[in-house]
Design an enzyme around this catalytic site. Structure first.
Site, PDB file in Angstrom:
ATOM      1  CG  ASP A  52     -19.734   6.591  49.538  1.00  0.00           C
ATOM      2  OD1 ASP A  52     -19.250   6.320  48.413  1.00  0.00           O
ATOM      3  OD2 ASP A  52     -20.707   5.981  50.014  1.00  0.00           O
ATOM      4  CB  SER A  53     -14.722   5.622  46.858  1.00  0.00           C
ATOM      5  OG  SER A  53     -14.447   6.910  46.348  1.00  0.00           O
ATOM      6  CG  ASP A  91     -20.949   9.609  46.878  1.00  0.00           C
ATOM      7  OD1 ASP A  91     -22.148   9.441  46.599  1.00  0.00           O
ATOM      8  OD2 ASP A  91     -20.089   8.714  46.786  1.00  0.00           O
ATOM      9  CE  LYS A 121     -21.778   8.911  43.368  1.00  0.00           C
ATOM     10  NZ  LYS A 121     -22.169   7.773  44.233  1.00  0.00           N
ATOM     11  CD  GLU A 123     -23.824   3.668  47.005  1.00  0.00           C
ATOM     12  OE1 GLU A 123     -24.279   2.594  47.457  1.00  0.00           O
ATOM     13  OE2 GLU A 123     -22.625   3.993  47.119  1.00  0.00           O
ATOM     14  CD  GLU A 190     -19.600   1.697  41.418  1.00  0.00           C
ATOM     15  OE1 GLU A 190     -20.148   2.652  41.995  1.00  0.00           O
ATOM     16  OE2 GLU A 190     -18.611   1.089  41.861  1.00  0.00           O
TER      17      GLU A 190
HETATM   18  O1  KIV Z   1     -17.701   7.104  45.946  1.00  0.00           O
HETATM   19  C1  KIV Z   1     -17.321   6.954  44.771  1.00  0.00           C
HETATM   20  O2  KIV Z   1     -16.130   7.096  44.490  1.00  0.00           O
HETATM   21  C2  KIV Z   1     -18.317   6.618  43.759  1.00  0.00           C
HETATM   22  C3  KIV Z   1     -17.939   6.131  42.382  1.00  0.00           C
HETATM   23  C4  KIV Z   1     -19.018   6.330  41.418  1.00  0.00           C
HETATM   24  C5  KIV Z   1     -16.661   6.444  41.799  1.00  0.00           C
HETATM   25  O3  KIV Z   1     -19.458   6.702  44.054  1.00  0.00           O
END
Ligand code: KIV
Length: 283
Positions: A52-53, A91, A121, A123, A190
């Site tokens: 999600d970056s 993500d 993944k 957060e 992170e």
């Molecule tokens: O969204 C992302 O790029 C991440 C990082 C761990 C690189 O979550």
């Protein structure tokens, strides 16, 4: 398997766990599109993250919060087409997790079924072991992202290293243990000190991926644009900028403009020729 050779076989969770057991490190990068994914796979990258970056890197938002799930899925499908052999992680964007557990399960299944992801993944706040359990029960391999959680950062200068004292390291280790007990197949850390990742690696049996988290981690992930010098945002200090692609691209674009302005483009070699007229038929 040679760690750096281009990939011959599909990488799955068992492959990454085996690499950890054999103390072989794995390389992970972000990818948001087909050509980047194809380049990464050809270079031997083991895992890709549809991160999600993309909110900050690709879409130019000040934070990662406003990335639409639908866009991530569309781009994720392209990434899978470009890199059919890598371990692919979706993500979970803010939208997917903030909408409650059932919403998160639905989003995770879409990453698996539409984009061909091997895992998702997200957060994880300390109490999110519940969500890890829920996703696991739904048959989704889940990676808990701990340490710096960018979705909690709402301005570009808000990114700070985490777990920098003994008490916070203890909390981090406890969180990682709880996530693994709930079913997390990996932990991603992170922006934490090397001592913190070392403590987490020692405490859990699953692979630990570091993003600016020191050498003890089993694998490492970076934002590809940061690594290649392609981003518009100054990369964090843990990124080794291995190429200056931004400068190379800007220089090429400048020459393109100059060639048009000077009239040297298009030249004869860029122009289609008319077909020869058919010879007149004798009457
Ligand atoms: O969204 C992302 O790029 C991440 C990082 C761990 C690189 O979550």
């Amino acid at each position: 398997m040679n760690n750096t050779a281009s990939l011959a076989a599909r990488i799955d969770l068992a492959t990454l766990c085996r690499m950890k057991a054999e103390q072989r490190k794995f390389a992970m990068l972000t990818a948001y599109d087909y050509p980047t994914a194809a380049l990464a796979q050809a270079a031997g990258v083991h895992a890709l993250l549809i991160g999600d970056s993309m909110g900050t890197v690709l879409l130019g938002h000040p934070s990662t919060r406003s990335v639409p799930l639908a866009l991530m899925l569309t781009l994720g499908e392209a990434v899978r087409r470009g890199a059919p052999q890598v371990f692919l992680v979706g993500d979970m964007p803010y939208e997917a997790v903030a909408g409650g557990e059932q919403n998160a399960v639905t989003a995770a299944k879409r990453f698996r079924d539409e984009a061909g992801c091997d895992a998702v993944k997200f957060e994880a706040a300390p109490e999110d072991d519940r969500l890890v359990a829920r996703l696991t029960q739904a048959g989704i391999d889940t990676i808990a992202h701990l340490g710096l959680r960018p979705q909690q950062v709402t301005s570009p200068d808000g990114y700070r290293a985490q777990a920098r004292d003994a008490e916070s390291v203890e909390r981090l280790v406890a969180d990682a243990r709880r996530m693994v007990a709930a079913g997390a197949v990996m932990i991603l850390l992170e922006a934490v000190p090397a001592e913190a990742s070392q403590a987490v690696v020692a405490a859990v049996s699953v692979p630990v991926i570091g993003c600016g988290a020191g050498p003890a981690c089993d694998g490492h992930v970076l934002v590809t644009q940061d690594l290649l010098g392609l981003g518009t945002i100054r990369p964090p200090r843990f990124v080794p900028v291995l190429a200056q692609m931004g400068r190379i691209c800007e220089d090429a674009l400048r020459r393109y403009v100059e060639n048009i302005v000077k009239g040297t483009y298009p030249g004869p070699e860029h122009v289609y020729q008319m077909r020869a007229a058919p010879a007149d038929k004798p009457s």
